[in-house]
Design an enzyme around this catalytic site. Sequence first.
Site, PDB file in Angstrom:
ATOM      1  N   ASP A  92      40.344 -10.031  37.384  1.00 35.54           N
ATOM      2  CA  ASP A  92      40.715  -8.946  37.083  1.00 35.54           C
ATOM      3  C   ASP A  92      42.379  -7.846  38.210  1.00 35.54           C
ATOM      4  O   ASP A  92      42.448  -8.275  38.899  1.00 35.54           O
ATOM      5  CB  ASP A  92      39.873  -7.677  37.658  1.00 35.54           C
ATOM      6  CG  ASP A  92      38.059  -8.078  37.676  1.00 35.54           C
ATOM      7  OD1 ASP A  92      38.007  -9.173  37.333  1.00 35.54           O
ATOM      8  OD2 ASP A  92      37.607  -6.888  37.437  1.00 35.54           O
ATOM      9  N   ASP A  97      42.589  -0.461  32.364  1.00 35.85           N
ATOM     10  CA  ASP A  97      42.074   0.716  32.991  1.00 35.85           C
ATOM     11  C   ASP A  97      42.468   0.747  35.076  1.00 35.85           C
ATOM     12  O   ASP A  97      42.578  -0.525  35.241  1.00 35.85           O
ATOM     13  CB  ASP A  97      40.495   0.200  33.184  1.00 35.85           C
ATOM     14  CG  ASP A  97      39.809   0.598  31.431  1.00 35.85           C
ATOM     15  OD1 ASP A  97      40.765   1.912  31.024  1.00 35.85           O
ATOM     16  OD2 ASP A  97      38.678   0.364  31.320  1.00 35.85           O
ATOM     17  N   ARG A  98      41.869   1.806  35.402  1.00 31.08           N
ATOM     18  CA  ARG A  98      41.662   2.454  36.389  1.00 31.08           C
ATOM     19  C   ARG A  98      43.939   2.476  37.240  1.00 31.08           C
ATOM     20  O   ARG A  98      44.098   3.204  37.626  1.00 31.08           O
ATOM     21  CB  ARG A  98      40.473   0.937  37.488  1.00 31.08           C
ATOM     22  CG  ARG A  98      40.329   1.398  36.472  1.00 31.08           C
ATOM     23  CD  ARG A  98      39.110   0.382  38.888  1.00 31.08           C
ATOM     24  NE  ARG A  98      38.001   0.569  38.956  1.00 31.08           N
ATOM     25  CZ  ARG A  98      36.950   2.062  38.700  1.00 31.08           C
ATOM     26  NH1 ARG A  98      37.939   2.986  39.867  1.00 31.08           N
ATOM     27  NH2 ARG A  98      35.857   2.271  39.256  1.00 31.08           N
ATOM     28  N   ARG A 101      24.246  -2.218  38.329  1.00 31.24           N
ATOM     29  CA  ARG A 101      25.611  -1.436  37.230  1.00 31.24           C
ATOM     30  C   ARG A 101      25.175  -1.058  36.689  1.00 31.24           C
ATOM     31  O   ARG A 101      25.329  -0.018  35.446  1.00 31.24           O
ATOM     32  CB  ARG A 101      26.514  -2.633  37.132  1.00 31.24           C
ATOM     33  CG  ARG A 101      27.731  -3.246  37.863  1.00 31.24           C
ATOM     34  CD  ARG A 101      28.151  -4.487  37.201  1.00 31.24           C
ATOM     35  NE  ARG A 101      28.937  -5.484  38.466  1.00 31.24           N
ATOM     36  CZ  ARG A 101      30.246  -4.476  38.441  1.00 31.24           C
ATOM     37  NH1 ARG A 101      31.222  -3.794  38.266  1.00 31.24           N
ATOM     38  NH2 ARG A 101      30.510  -5.973  39.307  1.00 31.24           N
ATOM     39  N   HIS A 134      35.298 -10.169  37.729  1.00 30.21           N
ATOM     40  CA  HIS A 134      34.351  -8.721  37.768  1.00 30.21           C
ATOM     41  C   HIS A 134      33.840  -7.450  38.893  1.00 30.21           C
ATOM     42  O   HIS A 134      33.224  -6.956  38.840  1.00 30.21           O
ATOM     43  CB  HIS A 134      33.118  -8.997  37.318  1.00 30.21           C
ATOM     44  CG  HIS A 134      32.157  -8.291  37.155  1.00 30.21           C
ATOM     45  ND1 HIS A 134      32.858  -7.088  35.858  1.00 30.21           N
ATOM     46  CD2 HIS A 134      30.752  -7.746  37.028  1.00 30.21           C
ATOM     47  CE1 HIS A 134      31.394  -6.166  35.293  1.00 30.21           C
ATOM     48  NE2 HIS A 134      30.132  -6.356  35.653  1.00 30.21           N
ATOM     49  N   HIS A 155      44.057  -5.221  36.153  1.00 24.77           N
ATOM     50  CA  HIS A 155      43.467  -3.763  35.573  1.00 24.77           C
ATOM     51  C   HIS A 155      44.549  -2.929  36.329  1.00 24.77           C
ATOM     52  O   HIS A 155      44.830  -1.808  36.709  1.00 24.77           O
ATOM     53  CB  HIS A 155      42.518  -3.259  36.972  1.00 24.77           C
ATOM     54  CG  HIS A 155      40.896  -3.086  37.121  1.00 24.77           C
ATOM     55  ND1 HIS A 155      40.944  -3.225  35.628  1.00 24.77           N
ATOM     56  CD2 HIS A 155      40.031  -4.215  37.941  1.00 24.77           C
ATOM     57  CE1 HIS A 155      39.406  -2.218  35.680  1.00 24.77           C
ATOM     58  NE2 HIS A 155      38.530  -3.951  36.550  1.00 24.77           N
ATOM     59  N   HIS A 202      33.929 -13.362  32.686  1.00 26.99           N
ATOM     60  CA  HIS A 202      34.267 -12.286  33.221  1.00 26.99           C
ATOM     61  C   HIS A 202      33.477 -12.403  34.296  1.00 26.99           C
ATOM     62  O   HIS A 202      33.412 -11.744  35.137  1.00 26.99           O
ATOM     63  CB  HIS A 202      35.015 -11.567  32.391  1.00 26.99           C
ATOM     64  CG  HIS A 202      35.139  -9.872  33.471  1.00 26.99           C
ATOM     65  ND1 HIS A 202      36.265  -9.730  34.516  1.00 26.99           N
ATOM     66  CD2 HIS A 202      34.350  -8.939  33.316  1.00 26.99           C
ATOM     67  CE1 HIS A 202      36.170  -8.782  34.399  1.00 26.99           C
ATOM     68  NE2 HIS A 202      34.562  -8.056  34.113  1.00 26.99           N
ATOM     69  N   ASN A 236      34.490  -6.475  30.843  1.00 27.95           N
ATOM     70  CA  ASN A 236      33.604  -5.948  30.114  1.00 27.95           C
ATOM     71  C   ASN A 236      35.102  -4.153  30.183  1.00 27.95           C
ATOM     72  O   ASN A 236      34.357  -3.262  29.419  1.00 27.95           O
ATOM     73  CB  ASN A 236      33.098  -4.904  31.631  1.00 27.95           C
ATOM     74  CG  ASN A 236      33.311  -4.091  32.619  1.00 27.95           C
ATOM     75  OD1 ASN A 236      34.350  -5.396  33.490  1.00 27.95           O
ATOM     76  ND2 ASN A 236      33.336  -3.526  33.129  1.00 27.95           N
ATOM     77  N   ASP A 258      39.290  -7.863  31.929  1.00 22.69           N
ATOM     78  CA  ASP A 258      40.144  -6.715  32.516  1.00 22.69           C
ATOM     79  C   ASP A 258      41.200  -6.398  32.961  1.00 22.69           C
ATOM     80  O   ASP A 258      41.978  -6.371  34.293  1.00 22.69           O
ATOM     81  CB  ASP A 258      39.469  -6.082  34.143  1.00 22.69           C
ATOM     82  CG  ASP A 258      37.540  -6.341  34.213  1.00 22.69           C
ATOM     83  OD1 ASP A 258      37.432  -5.914  32.592  1.00 22.69           O
ATOM     84  OD2 ASP A 258      36.829  -5.467  34.632  1.00 22.69           O
TER      85      ASP A 258
END
Length: 500
Positions: free
Chosen positions: A241, A273-274, A399, A426, A243, A351, A302, A270
């Site tokens: 990731d 995002d964030r 999750r 992940h 991110h 992932h 995801n 990933d």
Amino acid sequence: MAEDLFAEAEKAKTEGNAYFKDAKFAKALAAYSKAIELSEDEDDDDGLDSLDSAKPKNPSIQIYYANRAFCHIKMENFGSALSDSNKAIEAKDDFSKGWYRRGTAMMALGRPKDALRDFTQLCRLAPQDKDARDKLKQCQKQVTQERFAMAIGTEKTAPISQTLDMGAMHVDSSYEGPVYKTGACTPEFCKELMAWQRQEKSIAKKYAYQIVLDAIEMLKGVSTLVDIEVPDDGEVTVCGDVHGQYYDLLNIWELNGVPSEDNPYLFNGDFVDRGSFSVEVILILFAWKLAFPRHLNLARGNHETRNMNKLYGFEGEVTKKYDEDLYQLFCEAFCLLPLCHVINKQVFVVHGGLFSKDDVSLDAIRRVNRDCEPPDEGLMTEMLWSDPQPGRGRIPSKRGVGVAFGQDVTENFLETNKLKMVIRSHEMKEEGYEIEHSGKLVTVFSAPNYCDQMGNKGAFIRLDGKTMTPKYTSFNAVPHPNVRAMQYANPMLGQLFGMS
């Protein structure tokens, strides 16, 4: 005895609050769990009050559950957050934080209609709270948007890539940045783009559109499972990731070299995002993919999905820096990303993780239709969302999506497909990677100091072509411009109440 247990539980809660404030969510989780266990011990301690056993003797139990739910939300364990929120509400049905936590978990799980009911109840309990009313309005807006999207979705509209008029899009004469040309994406262009974006400058809108359009055309030609071949005297680097942490991505290339035919990479989902430089991350990854189609591989995570992008910032960032049409174009590209890779017929890279049933073959994975948003269940969703667990067999995922799978599940998959090991991402890891399942499964995570607060290292893995032996490199975060993580996230995920 009951008073002593209550005091110990309150002490554990206070410790949890301190850990939470310092973003040490795993330690906070453990502290709240201790408070809950002490409260349960208290419930069992006095059999004389059995007629009143439906009421917890610890008046703070709903607070412990709600606080632990908040930890789970921060750690993206939305299934566990939902469970704890339910317990908080069961303990005290007029406890407003329980309804807020549950509404937030429902939103994160892509269930806005259920979230709407929870936020409606929240506003009944806290009618004067402006933040509660704002959350209800935001939730109502999203439900309305989804209904509208479903209504127009029934009208077989063409993908946006087929309706854009690029001829009508012009580049301002004052623009001095990199110039992109279709069919001529070179390493030199990629390096120019890296440097331009490093200065917090955006590539011209027309060029951004063209990069994504060309990536879409290229991705149409790949399969759901991509086989990667590395010569005996070569190596390949696997990253987890990223991110939206653009400056940490640049640091990976400074440490390990930029992509090339002799220095291939696989980025394992990933990308966005964030972190608040997700646009820069995905544009440079697509550019390198166009420059080296077989030596820069990208897998879907995801967070390359509409539900996640709406909550965690990518949609807001793209529309802020460019416009809605470019976001829709990115969504189209994400649906074409491969779901997994196999390196030298030995290493399976995905992932999330493995499956809710045994004996899943690589051929079955190849047949998965990836050109869609992930369904509620099935092989695609499990590849994007599942996690390993230390025991055997399978248990429900914390999750709320996918499955938690044990070492025997990993061994069955490897034996079924004559593979050596699984690499997945992940999950954040303190050193950037973690070896599990007796060395047959490795998690790699490449976003150091995740969300500017977790203090973890990032890592990447290099595998040699002859033996596929992993070599691990951990690295620290580097400085980035003063733009906080989650800058563009949906305010629905913001904190409504402080910790209790």
